[in-house]
Motif scaffolding. Structure first.
Motif, PDB file in Angstrom:
ATOM      1  N   TYR A   1       0.835  -1.204   0.000  1.00 49.00           N
ATOM      2  CA  TYR A   1       0.000   0.000   0.000  1.00 49.00           C
ATOM      3  C   TYR A   1       0.873   1.259   0.000  1.00 49.00           C
ATOM      4  O   TYR A   1       0.580   2.235  -0.701  1.00 49.00           O
ATOM      5  N   GLY A   2       1.946   1.225   0.772  1.00 51.93           N
ATOM      6  CA  GLY A   2       2.837   2.369   0.838  1.00 51.93           C
ATOM      7  C   GLY A   2       3.521   2.649  -0.488  1.00 51.93           C
ATOM      8  O   GLY A   2       3.694   3.809  -0.886  1.00 51.93           O
ATOM      9  N   ILE A   3       3.919   1.580  -1.189  1.00 54.46           N
ATOM     10  CA  ILE A   3       4.547   1.754  -2.501  1.00 54.46           C
ATOM     11  C   ILE A   3       3.562   2.367  -3.487  1.00 54.46           C
ATOM     12  O   ILE A   3       3.899   3.310  -4.213  1.00 54.46           O
ATOM     13  N   VAL A   4       2.333   1.860  -3.517  1.00 52.88           N
ATOM     14  CA  VAL A   4       1.332   2.390  -4.448  1.00 52.88           C
ATOM     15  C   VAL A   4       1.029   3.847  -4.120  1.00 52.88           C
ATOM     16  O   VAL A   4       0.923   4.686  -5.025  1.00 52.88           O
ATOM     17  N   ARG A   5       0.915   4.175  -2.852  1.00 59.16           N
ATOM     18  CA  ARG A   5       0.618   5.554  -2.474  1.00 59.16           C
ATOM     19  C   ARG A   5       1.742   6.500  -2.898  1.00 59.16           C
ATOM     20  O   ARG A   5       1.488   7.585  -3.439  1.00 59.16           O
ATOM     21  N   GLN A   6       2.989   6.078  -2.682  1.00 58.80           N
ATOM     22  CA  GLN A   6       4.122   6.918  -3.082  1.00 58.80           C
ATOM     23  C   GLN A   6       4.161   7.111  -4.595  1.00 58.80           C
ATOM     24  O   GLN A   6       4.427   8.214  -5.095  1.00 58.80           O
ATOM     25  N   LEU A   7       3.877   6.058  -5.330  1.00 56.95           N
ATOM     26  CA  LEU A   7       3.900   6.145  -6.790  1.00 56.95           C
ATOM     27  C   LEU A   7       2.776   7.030  -7.326  1.00 56.95           C
ATOM     28  O   LEU A   7       2.978   7.774  -8.291  1.00 56.95           O
ATOM     29  N   THR A   8       1.601   6.940  -6.739  1.00 56.89           N
ATOM     30  CA  THR A   8       0.497   7.790  -7.193  1.00 56.89           C
ATOM     31  C   THR A   8       0.817   9.264  -6.950  1.00 56.89           C
ATOM     32  O   THR A   8       0.462  10.131  -7.756  1.00 56.89           O
ATOM     33  N   GLN A   9       1.493   9.550  -5.849  1.00 59.12           N
ATOM     34  CA  GLN A   9       1.891  10.930  -5.577  1.00 59.12           C
ATOM     35  C   GLN A   9       2.889  11.422  -6.617  1.00 59.12           C
ATOM     36  O   GLN A   9       2.800  12.546  -7.109  1.00 59.12           O
TER      37      GLN A   9
ATOM     38  N   PRO B   1      11.648  -4.783  -3.027  1.00 59.92           N
ATOM     39  CA  PRO B   1      10.789  -3.588  -2.998  1.00 59.92           C
ATOM     40  C   PRO B   1      10.957  -2.711  -4.230  1.00 59.92           C
ATOM     41  O   PRO B   1       9.977  -2.132  -4.724  1.00 59.92           O
ATOM     42  N   GLN B   2      12.176  -2.615  -4.758  1.00 60.87           N
ATOM     43  CA  GLN B   2      12.399  -1.804  -5.955  1.00 60.87           C
ATOM     44  C   GLN B   2      11.685  -2.405  -7.167  1.00 60.87           C
ATOM     45  O   GLN B   2      11.059  -1.694  -7.956  1.00 60.87           O
ATOM     46  N   GLU B   3      11.794  -3.714  -7.329  1.00 62.13           N
ATOM     47  CA  GLU B   3      11.137  -4.380  -8.457  1.00 62.13           C
ATOM     48  C   GLU B   3       9.623  -4.290  -8.312  1.00 62.13           C
ATOM     49  O   GLU B   3       8.912  -4.094  -9.305  1.00 62.13           O
ATOM     50  N   LEU B   4       9.123  -4.435  -7.095  1.00 62.40           N
ATOM     51  CA  LEU B   4       7.678  -4.317  -6.865  1.00 62.40           C
ATOM     52  C   LEU B   4       7.199  -2.915  -7.227  1.00 62.40           C
ATOM     53  O   LEU B   4       6.123  -2.748  -7.807  1.00 62.40           O
ATOM     54  N   ALA B   5       8.005  -1.906  -6.894  1.00 65.66           N
ATOM     55  CA  ALA B   5       7.663  -0.532  -7.260  1.00 65.66           C
ATOM     56  C   ALA B   5       7.591  -0.385  -8.780  1.00 65.66           C
ATOM     57  O   ALA B   5       6.696   0.288  -9.312  1.00 65.66           O
TER      58      ALA B   5
END
Length: 293
Positions: free
Chosen positions: A70-78, A121-125
């Motif tokens: 959830y944190g990765i998706v939120r950071q990317l949407t921002q 985490p980087q690949e997931l991002a």
């Protein structure tokens, strides 16, 4: 692919649908086919996301139940200037992901448990940035509509093949032409769907690289997912092959004939383009520090 080209392809598929309807029932059959196509597209527009998520038994998560994802998706949407989508997790060991929803304000992204275990985490991002790029480009709606029309054309063609066209409609194609139409119409619809889906994947790769700022993260993830998808079966995807084009990598591992005509471009080609993008340094600005480290 430009909006104009997509519109032309969708119009061509609608034309095929109407042509098959005409062969079945003449002018009245064409009118009925037009109404059916409109109804199916309207239903798909409002309900396709719910249907796909339900098919794959996806469960919605939040910051407490899946803080890393959830944190990765939120950071990317921002970073991408997008609304926060709903986030889902699918319980399957095959690493994969997809996005759905009719527009960025009503979007959802889904990742499998296998994806979260297999990737850094980087690949997931990188993967989630790819899915957000689909949302930004409205690819989820376009691919859903093409899939709906392609399925409807195949259904009508099968109906016409078994029950025959209207013999009183003065069909200019004749019996042989009608049979050829029944065979070629679904094939043409499939080719249009493939063209739209493959182009969308390349564009989402580039868009995802720009959102996360690191093309090589996505390149590495694609290679891992490709290797795993060959050996780990996704039974739900095998039961619902019409949704395969939504995933970042084809989830069908070859046990069925449905992936004879795959909607995904070559992973090697996608990785090569991402590496070229990284070399050209076209993904600036560099990413801010986020939950991926």
């Amino acid at each position: 692919m430009s909006f104009f080209r997509v519109a032309v392809m969708l119009a061509a598929m609608t034309g095929l649908f109407l042509a098959v309807g005409y062969l079945i029932g003449g002018q009245s059959g064409m009118v009925i086919a037009f109404l059916v196509a409109g109804g199916m597209n309207l239903f798909a527009y409002w309900n396709s996301d719910k249907m796909v998520l339900r098919m794959h038994n996806a469960r919605e998560v939040d910051e407490r139940s899946a803080p890393d994802l959830y944190g990765i998706v939120r950071q990317l949407t921002q970073r991408g200037g997008l609304p926060m989508p709903k986030v889902y997790v699918i319980d399957t060991p095959q690493p994969n992901a997809f996005a759905t929803g009719r527009n960025p304000q009503n979007a959802a992204v889904a990742a499998t448990t296998g994806l979260m275990r297999a990737l850094t985490p980087q690949e997931l991002a990188g993967v989630m940035a790819h899915e957000l790029a689909h949302v930004r480009h409205h690819d989820t709606l376009t691919m859903t509509l093409t899939a709906t029309l392609a399925g409807a054309i195949s259904m009508l063609a099968n109906f016409a093949f078994f029950f025959g066209g209207n013999r009183d409609n003065n069909n200019p194609l004749g019996a042989v032409g009608m049979i050829l139409m029944m065979i070629l119409a679904p094939l043409a619809a499939m080719m249009v769907q493939m063209a739209i889906s493959r182009t969308a994947e390349y564009r989402a790769d580039r868009g995802g690289a720009e959102i996360c700022g690191q093309p090589l993260w996505l390149a590495s993830a694609l290679e891992k997912i490709e290797r795993a998808a060959r050996g780990i079966e996704n039974p739900t995807a095998e039961q619902n092959p019409a949704t395969a084009h939504l995933f970042i990598i084809n989830p069908l591992n070859g046990h069925r004939m449905d992936n004879l005509f795959t909607t995904h471009p070559s992973t090697a080609n996608r990785v090569a383009k991402l590496r070229a993008l990284a070399s050209a340094d076209l993904a600036q600005p560099r990413p801010q520090r986020g939950p991926w480290g």
